[in-house]
Motif scaffolding. Structure first.
Motif, PDB file in Angstrom:
ATOM      1  N   LEU A  44      -5.211   6.479 -11.550  1.00 21.66           N
ATOM      2  CA  LEU A  44      -5.580   5.368 -10.679  1.00 21.66           C
ATOM      3  C   LEU A  44      -5.581   4.039 -11.437  1.00 21.66           C
ATOM      4  O   LEU A  44      -5.226   2.999 -10.869  1.00 21.66           O
ATOM      5  CB  LEU A  44      -6.948   5.622 -10.061  1.00 21.66           C
ATOM      6  CG  LEU A  44      -7.003   6.692  -8.963  1.00 21.66           C
ATOM      7  CD1 LEU A  44      -8.431   6.892  -8.478  1.00 21.66           C
ATOM      8  CD2 LEU A  44      -6.106   6.300  -7.788  1.00 21.66           C
ATOM      9  N   ALA A  45      -5.998   4.078 -12.719  1.00 23.48           N
ATOM     10  CA  ALA A  45      -5.986   2.846 -13.516  1.00 23.48           C
ATOM     11  C   ALA A  45      -4.569   2.323 -13.678  1.00 23.48           C
ATOM     12  O   ALA A  45      -4.312   1.115 -13.550  1.00 23.48           O
ATOM     13  CB  ALA A  45      -6.613   3.114 -14.886  1.00 23.48           C
ATOM     14  N   LEU A  46      -3.612   3.241 -13.940  1.00 23.39           N
ATOM     15  CA  LEU A  46      -2.215   2.826 -14.079  1.00 23.39           C
ATOM     16  C   LEU A  46      -1.672   2.249 -12.771  1.00 23.39           C
ATOM     17  O   LEU A  46      -0.998   1.214 -12.759  1.00 23.39           O
ATOM     18  CB  LEU A  46      -1.372   4.017 -14.531  1.00 23.39           C
ATOM     19  CG  LEU A  46       0.126   3.758 -14.728  1.00 23.39           C
ATOM     20  CD1 LEU A  46       0.345   2.685 -15.784  1.00 23.39           C
ATOM     21  CD2 LEU A  46       0.853   5.046 -15.115  1.00 23.39           C
ATOM     22  N   ILE A  82       0.031  -2.318  -9.324  1.00 24.09           N
ATOM     23  CA  ILE A  82      -0.119  -3.044  -8.060  1.00 24.09           C
ATOM     24  C   ILE A  82      -0.755  -4.419  -8.316  1.00 24.09           C
ATOM     25  O   ILE A  82      -0.426  -5.404  -7.647  1.00 24.09           O
ATOM     26  CB  ILE A  82      -0.961  -2.219  -7.072  1.00 24.09           C
ATOM     27  CG1 ILE A  82      -0.269  -0.893  -6.758  1.00 24.09           C
ATOM     28  CG2 ILE A  82      -1.195  -2.995  -5.786  1.00 24.09           C
ATOM     29  CD1 ILE A  82      -1.033   0.000  -5.811  1.00 24.09           C
ATOM     30  N   GLY A  83      -1.671  -4.484  -9.308  1.00 23.69           N
ATOM     31  CA  GLY A  83      -2.282  -5.765  -9.645  1.00 23.69           C
ATOM     32  C   GLY A  83      -1.251  -6.781 -10.110  1.00 23.69           C
ATOM     33  O   GLY A  83      -1.311  -7.965  -9.742  1.00 23.69           O
ATOM     34  N   ARG A  84      -0.284  -6.342 -10.917  1.00 22.05           N
ATOM     35  CA  ARG A  84       0.776  -7.264 -11.355  1.00 22.05           C
ATOM     36  C   ARG A  84       1.617  -7.731 -10.181  1.00 22.05           C
ATOM     37  O   ARG A  84       1.988  -8.913 -10.100  1.00 22.05           O
ATOM     38  CB  ARG A  84       1.661  -6.562 -12.392  1.00 22.05           C
ATOM     39  CG  ARG A  84       0.986  -6.346 -13.747  1.00 22.05           C
ATOM     40  CD  ARG A  84       1.960  -5.741 -14.738  1.00 22.05           C
ATOM     41  NE  ARG A  84       1.360  -5.608 -16.054  1.00 22.05           N
ATOM     42  CZ  ARG A  84       1.994  -5.118 -17.117  1.00 22.05           C
ATOM     43  NH1 ARG A  84       3.260  -4.706 -16.986  1.00 22.05           N
ATOM     44  NH2 ARG A  84       1.394  -5.038 -18.280  1.00 22.05           N
ATOM     45  N   LEU A  85       1.913  -6.798  -9.282  1.00 20.94           N
ATOM     46  CA  LEU A  85       2.700  -7.164  -8.105  1.00 20.94           C
ATOM     47  C   LEU A  85       1.949  -8.191  -7.249  1.00 20.94           C
ATOM     48  O   LEU A  85       2.524  -9.199  -6.813  1.00 20.94           O
ATOM     49  CB  LEU A  85       3.026  -5.913  -7.291  1.00 20.94           C
ATOM     50  CG  LEU A  85       3.799  -6.135  -5.981  1.00 20.94           C
ATOM     51  CD1 LEU A  85       5.145  -6.787  -6.263  1.00 20.94           C
ATOM     52  CD2 LEU A  85       3.975  -4.817  -5.240  1.00 20.94           C
ATOM     53  N   GLY A 131      -6.190  -5.964 -10.349  1.00 22.23           N
ATOM     54  CA  GLY A 131      -6.306  -4.570 -10.781  1.00 22.23           C
ATOM     55  C   GLY A 131      -7.739  -4.062 -10.736  1.00 22.23           C
ATOM     56  O   GLY A 131      -8.004  -2.929 -10.314  1.00 22.23           O
ATOM     57  N   VAL A 132      -8.683  -4.916 -11.152  1.00 20.18           N
ATOM     58  CA  VAL A 132     -10.098  -4.507 -11.122  1.00 20.18           C
ATOM     59  C   VAL A 132     -10.576  -4.335  -9.684  1.00 20.18           C
ATOM     60  O   VAL A 132     -11.299  -3.375  -9.362  1.00 20.18           O
ATOM     61  CB  VAL A 132     -10.953  -5.551 -11.864  1.00 20.18           C
ATOM     62  CG1 VAL A 132     -12.440  -5.244 -11.686  1.00 20.18           C
ATOM     63  CG2 VAL A 132     -10.598  -5.561 -13.348  1.00 20.18           C
TER      64      VAL A 132
END
Length: 525
Positions: free
Chosen positions: A171-173, A178-181, A218-219
């Motif tokens: 899930l972290a990966l 998705i956070g970068r996107l 991401g967080v």
């Protein structure tokens, strides 16, 4: 009713003997058996009919899952006596080990005494199991655990199940990707918004915020995914603290980058160009602001790790004298850098001389200033000392002085001397960079020469330009002397040979060569 179990045995308290038929022993054995996948044996610690039903092992595992994920059980707060706790409002043979409060309801978790296979023991009450079964059905991961092989339901390190250990990094990966996107999309949207403004400040701010935005997104995705893992209460709290810390770090990281953008905007402002002394203040102010942001970040991290920030501040107050003595030099250098920034005796790139050490200022830090000498060595001077030193800044000159002594041969006639004086002045006044004040004087009848002192100023602040101008006028001085029909003198000595009147006088130069004295040699040779 007793309060929920939360407090541990005070540090230094003597350990208490735990009776094998006590509530504490029952809860301890139940949790150990379920963690070892001995669900059938753990079912004996449930009140009938659950303990004898065909689904008893499954019910025991459900009970253990709910207890570990919604109730932070502290065994030290459960009675170690066979009779349980007697000083409470509950009937004899009934003990409460905590309250399940998730979902907006308050469901007590209670033990009762029953005889199981001829042995009296404490077991989880029927009402407790009824409530936990309903709560288990509401867990997001219940559908997954019903379909996973038994191995993945086993307990790994820190009481987490193996499937949770695999799901956490996965899930972290996914959250990072998705956070970068989302950060890229956010940057595009913000870029379109700020494109309509006339300044570049907001454009640069958007460009610099991409990485902090990626971390923040991401967080936030981690917070959304965390409930689906149904972690144990303690583990969920730990992961939540980590995510809160990362979210704060993302904000502070963005703030750090914003300070750099603000610094660049201030340095490019017309006011900064009109007031060069403000450049140093802007740099030092930015450094101090970053130091404050870093201190806030450390405070947040320590707070999330469980340290009492208030207690630490109080401790610093108690030991303030020791801290002040320990950081005396550091504070002195910090205030020295502030004094240098306010007074602005020099700036980065200036050529200065400090107590006989000359060099170019490379860095003005919060603790020290670094000078690069002409030998390419780096000299570091603490700001606390530097603020009290005599500083000579060559960069502050509005013009650079030329001083030269022209030594003419003693055979120079007065007419030739006047011609040289006039020619030298004409050369200087014809130069486009010369300051109007020009001083040319015949100053001395020296031992071996007729001296002319020349003093003038070139209107430049760059030493390399001054060297070029000086070379030009010195070459012109040589032409003036040659055109006047005279020459430059060189140091000589006249030697008189006493007692030998018939011998010629000998003239010896400082170069070591001798020659007979000529009739036209002057007094100085």
């Amino acid at each position: 009713m007793k309060p929920a179990a939360s407090a541990a045995v005070a540090e230094g308290q003597d350990p208490v003997d735990v009776a094998p038929d006590s509530p504490r022993a029952a809860v301890r054995d139940f949790l150990e058996l379920t963690r070892k996948r001995r669900d059938a044996d753990a079912a004996l610690y449930m009140e009938a009919p659950y303990s004898t039903a065909p689904t008893a092992p499954t019910t025991a595992r459900h009970l253990q899952t709910v207890l570990e994920r919604e109730l932070a059980i502290d065994l030290d707060t459960i009675s170690p006596e066979s009779v349980g706790k007697t000083k409470d409002d509950l009937p004899a043979g009934v003990d409460e080990i905590g309250i399940l409060t998730s979902g907006g309801t308050h469901d007590p978790v209670r033990l009762v005494t029953r005889t199981v296979r001829g042995t009296r023991r404490w077991v989880f009450s029927r009402s407790t199991i009824d409530r936990t079964e309903a709560r288990y059905a509401q867990l997001r991961s219940s559908w997954l655990e019903e379909r996973l092989p038994p191995f993945w339901l086993g307990a790994g390190p820190w009481g987490l199940r193996w499937w949770q250990w695999v799901a956490l990094p996965a899930l972290a990966l996914v959250a990072v990707m998705i956070g970068r996107l989302l950060a890229t999309l956010s940057r595009g949207v913000l870029g379109r918004v700020v494109a309509h403004t006339t300044n570049d400040f907001d454009d640069e701010l958007v460009d610099r915020s991409t990485a902090p935005l990626a971390l923040g997104w991401g967080v936030l995705l981690g917070f959304l995914a965390l409930p689906w893992l149904d972690l144990r209460a303690a583990a969920g709290e730990t992961v939540g603290r980590i995510l809160k810390t990362l979210l704060a770090m993302a904000f502070l990281w963005g703030l750090m980058r914003s300070l750099d953008v603000v610094k660049g905007a201030l340095l490019r402002a017309p006011r900064a160009a009109a007031h060069p002394s403000a450049v140093g203040l802007i740099d030092i102010g930015t450094r101090l602001a970053k130091l404050l942001v870093a201190a806030i970040g450390v405070t947040i991290v320590l707070s999330q790790l469980g340290y009492s920030v208030t207690g630490m501040v109080a401790g610093l107050g108690i030991g303030g004298l020791a801290v002040a003595l320990a950081f005396q030099k550091t504070g002195e250098n910090l205030f020295g850098s502030i004094a240098l920034g306010v007074d602005q005796p020099f700036r980065v790139g200036d050529y200065v001389s400090v107590d006989g050490i000359a060099g170019t200022v490379e860095v003005i830090g919060l603790r020290s200033t670094r000078l690069r000498t002409l030998d390419r060595t780096l000299v570091t001077i603490p700001n606390g000392k530097l603020a009290d030193m005599k500083i000579e800044s060559y960069a502050a000159r509005d013009r650079i002085r030329l001083f030269a002594v022209l030594s003419l041969d003693y055979r120079t006639t007065p007419a030739q001397m006047r011609q040289v004086l006039a020619g030298v002045e004409a050369v200087l006044r014809a130069h486009p960079k010369i300051w109007p004040d020009v001083i040319i004087r015949f100053t001395a009848l020296a031992n071996s020469s007729l001296d002319i002192e020349v003093m003038a100023w070139f209107q430049t602040q760059t030493f390399s330009e001054f060297q070029t101008y000086r070379q030009e006028v010195l070459l012109d001085f040589m032409d003036v002397v040659r055109e006047a029909g005279t020459s430059f003198a060189f140091p000589t000595q006249t030697v008189h040979l006493a007692g030998e009147p018939d011998l010629p006088l000998v003239v010896q130069g400082l170069d070591g060569f001798t020659r007979p004295r000529r009739p036209h040699d002057g007094p100085g040779g």
